[in-house]
Write an enzyme that holds these catalytic residues in place. Structure first.
Site, short mmCIF file in Angstrom:
data_model
loop_
_atom_site.label_atom_id
_atom_site.label_comp_id
_atom_site.label_asym_id
_atom_site.label_seq_id
_atom_site.Cartn_x
_atom_site.Cartn_y
_atom_site.Cartn_z
CG ASP A 182 53.97 16.99 100.94
OD1 ASP A 182 53.68 15.89 100.42
OD2 ASP A 182 54.52 17.09 102.03
CG ASP A 213 56.80 15.04 97.43
OD1 ASP A 213 56.88 16.25 97.73
OD2 ASP A 213 56.71 14.13 98.28
CG ASP A 266 56.82 3.38 101.76
OD1 ASP A 266 56.30 3.72 100.68
OD2 ASP A 266 56.72 4.07 102.80
P1 ATP Z 1 52.27 12.12 103.46
O1 ATP Z 1 50.91 12.41 102.95
O2 ATP Z 1 52.30 11.76 104.91
O3 ATP Z 1 53.31 13.15 103.09
P2 ATP Z 1 53.75 10.47 101.65
O4 ATP Z 1 53.44 9.12 101.06
O5 ATP Z 1 53.86 11.61 100.71
O6 ATP Z 1 52.66 10.75 102.76
P3 ATP Z 1 56.39 11.12 102.46
O7 ATP Z 1 57.05 10.82 103.77
O8 ATP Z 1 56.14 12.53 102.09
O9 ATP Z 1 55.05 10.29 102.47
O10 ATP Z 1 57.25 10.41 101.34
C1 ATP Z 1 57.03 10.61 99.96
C2 ATP Z 1 57.19 9.30 99.20
O11 ATP Z 1 58.52 8.79 99.37
C3 ATP Z 1 56.28 8.17 99.68
O12 ATP Z 1 55.01 8.23 99.06
C4 ATP Z 1 57.05 6.93 99.28
O13 ATP Z 1 56.87 6.65 97.92
C5 ATP Z 1 58.49 7.38 99.48
N1 ATP Z 1 58.98 7.02 100.82
C6 ATP Z 1 58.89 7.75 101.95
N2 ATP Z 1 59.44 7.11 102.98
C7 ATP Z 1 59.88 5.92 102.51
C8 ATP Z 1 60.56 4.81 103.09
N3 ATP Z 1 60.85 4.80 104.38
N4 ATP Z 1 60.88 3.79 102.27
C9 ATP Z 1 60.61 3.80 100.95
N5 ATP Z 1 59.96 4.82 100.35
C10 ATP Z 1 59.61 5.86 101.10
MG MG Z 2 54.42 13.62 101.27
#
Ligand code: ATP
Ligand code: MG
Length: 489
Positions: free
Chosen positions: A133, A135, A215
């Site tokens: 996705d 964001d 994170d």
């Molecule tokens: P995916 O491809 O699995 O969606 P993602 O990195 O986009 O991976 P998300 O869970 O969609 O993961 O979260 C979006 C963003 O929010 C992450 O890239 C990170 O920057 C931040 N984030 C998510 N979870 C946490 C957390 N537990 N602590 C700090 N930042 C977080």
């Molecule tokens: Mg994501």
């Protein structure tokens, strides 16, 4: 690293490749995002100058900020990298959202997983990855976003986010810059706070604070669409190049703040074939007990995420290896530890995970019920061995699991029923359950279990064909009867 009791146990065939090299501080910054030259973080400097405390309502929203965008983040320790991403790979609706926000005077960037995945997709040896996705992070408040987009709804009570909706169910998540709440609580404090667990996460902030609260460094990169530049406040670009997972700041602190990050590190290592910085790896091992304090629905969702995208084998191996499995799924961990008593149980288990990943790559994500039953099948079978009351034994096994990881009842019920069906399918005794909604998931599980034991699965394909409804428009694999819930932090 935890020692395995039996050195002959199978390592996963393709462990994430560890490419960590001696630290080269290209960004002139240490792990905390501090400028190595004066030891003060961008946060300290900016915070000191502004002297503001957080709360929804603070922050410079930039509307009317007449400074040119390149000067906006002066004195925040920002590194800009010219790193044009493949325009065709960027979601046009997400780009539309960013551009409209910018035209209205707000800052707006693509952030998080989409930037990470697209950067990892560039380069001669890179594997193309389509981000799950896209964001957006912005200086606009949720109400500002709503007033700019008619197709917008505000979600979340703790932290309000805007979802901009497009055709085909697409959602572009637009989040206002926020900062790490512990930096608010801790400001001015010198005493160490033992309880770092973040319970509320609702403080607006500025772009660099929003990067630093994330994170891992690779997840904290912002993409400036107009300038085709990556904005990096914490050394994420060098970590992308080294293909390394590193926390922003001290790993043990970041894992104590939110232990689910341990599972997220495993997920990214497994899914994206990244190495884990050794210091971070040690902190994952050292902080694993904290997982027992994390919000249980998040744990359940994260275990599913570990298994959904073709990285189950590596994820489960890493979880076992660092000892996180012993905290969250002790029954499974003990089963894997005791290979002698289970007569090669760990070999069968990891083979099953491997097959599951192959199926996912070929057909897309399997039903959550299939994933969960496949995860527990062997250990459940062992627990029920020799018991006359199979259902009773399965119930006794699942009750503490349901409690520990907040497994939804509907999934636990489905596991129970599938556990009853699979031995019958394997014995070729298909009863009336051939017409039930769980028949196809049960066939999937039976196939995985049989293949992991080296048995022929040719009969399963026949049953699957016969079981299919006459209309050929079956949704590929992501069923239906058990819709996914989205768990927010
Ligand atoms: P995916 O491809 O699995 O969606 P993602 O990195 O986009 O991976 P998300 O869970 O969609 O993961 O979260 C979006 C963003 O929010 C992450 O890239 C990170 O920057 C931040 N984030 C998510 N979870 C946490 C957390 N537990 N602590 C700090 N930042 C977080
Ligand atoms: Mg994501």
């Amino acid at each position: 690293m935890r020692r395995r009791s039996n050195p002959d146990l199978p390592p996963p065939p393709e462990l994430p490749s560890f490419t960590v090299e001696p630290e080269v501080d290209t960004a002139d910054r240490d792990h905390e995002g501090r400028d190595a030259r004066d030891g003060r973080s961008g946060r300290d400097r900016e915070g000191g100058e502004r002297g503001e405390r957080g709360g929804q309502g603070r922050g410079d929203r930039t509307r009317g900020d007449s400074r040119p965008p390149v000067e906006r983040h002066d004195a925040t320790g920002l590194q800009r990298h010219d790193a044009p991403l493949d325009e065709d790979a960027i979601d046009p609706d997400a780009a539309k959202v960013v551009r409209r926000l910018e035209r209205s005077g707000f800052q707006a960037y693509l952030v998080g997983g989409c930037v990470r995945d697209l950067l990892l997709s560039t380069g001669p040896d890179a594997v193309a990855r389509r981000p799950k996705d896209f964001d957006v992070a912005t200086s606009a408040r949720p109400d500002d976003v709503r007033s700019l987009f008619r197709n917008c709804r505000i979600i979340g009570r703790r932290f309000r986010l805007a979802h901009v909706l497009f055709g085909g169910g697409k959602v572009v998540e637009v989040a206002t810059f926020r900062r790490n709440p512990t930096s608010v609580i801790g400001e001015g404090d010198t005493e160490e706070d033992d309880d770092l667990l973040i319970r509320s996460d609702n403080v607006f902030g500025e772009a660099h604070e929003d990067a630093l609260r994330r994170d891992f460094t690779i997840n904290a990169l912002f993409y400036d669409l107009d300038r085709r530049q990556v904005l990096d406040w914490c050394g994420g670009m060098p970590d992308i190049q080294r293909r390394t997972i590193r926390t922003i700041g001290e790993p043990a602190v970041r894992f104590r703040e939110d232990p689910v990050r341990i599972l997220r590190a495993i997920k990214f290592a497994a899914r994206l074939d990244l190495g884990i910085d050794p210091h971070v790896y040690d902190a994952m091992v050292g902080s694993r007990a904290e997982l027992a304090r994390a919000a249980r629905p998040r744990i359940f969702e994260e275990i599913l995420r570990l298994m959904r995208m073709g990285g189950s084998h590596r994820s489960m191996w890493l979880m076992w290896e660092i000892g996180a499995m012993a905290i969250l799924l002790p029954e499974l961990s003990a089963f894997l530890d005791d290979d002698e008593a289970t007569d090669g149980g760990s070999i069968r288990f990891f083979k099953k995970m491997n097959l599951l990943d192959r199926r996912t790559r070929e057909d897309g994500a399997l039903d959550d019920v299939v994933l969960m039953t496949a995860l527990f099948y062997d250990v459940l079978e062992e627990a029920a061995h020799g018991m006359r009351d199979l259902m009773g034994a399965v119930n006794e096994f699942l009750d503490p699991v349901i409690d520990r990881i907040a497994m939804p009842r509907r999934i636990a019920d489905a596991i129970r029923r599938i556990m009853f069906m699979v031995p019958r399918i394997m014995a070729g005794k298909i009863g009336r359950f051939a017409r039930t909604e769980l028949f196809l998931p049960a066939l999937d599980v039976a196939e995985l279990v049989m293949a992991s034991r080296g048995e022929s699965t040719s009969g399963i394909e026949t049953l699957r064909r016969e079981a299919l409804p006459p209309t050929p428009t079956r949704e590929p694999r992501r069923t239906s009867a058990f819709p996914r819930t989205r768990v927010r932090r």
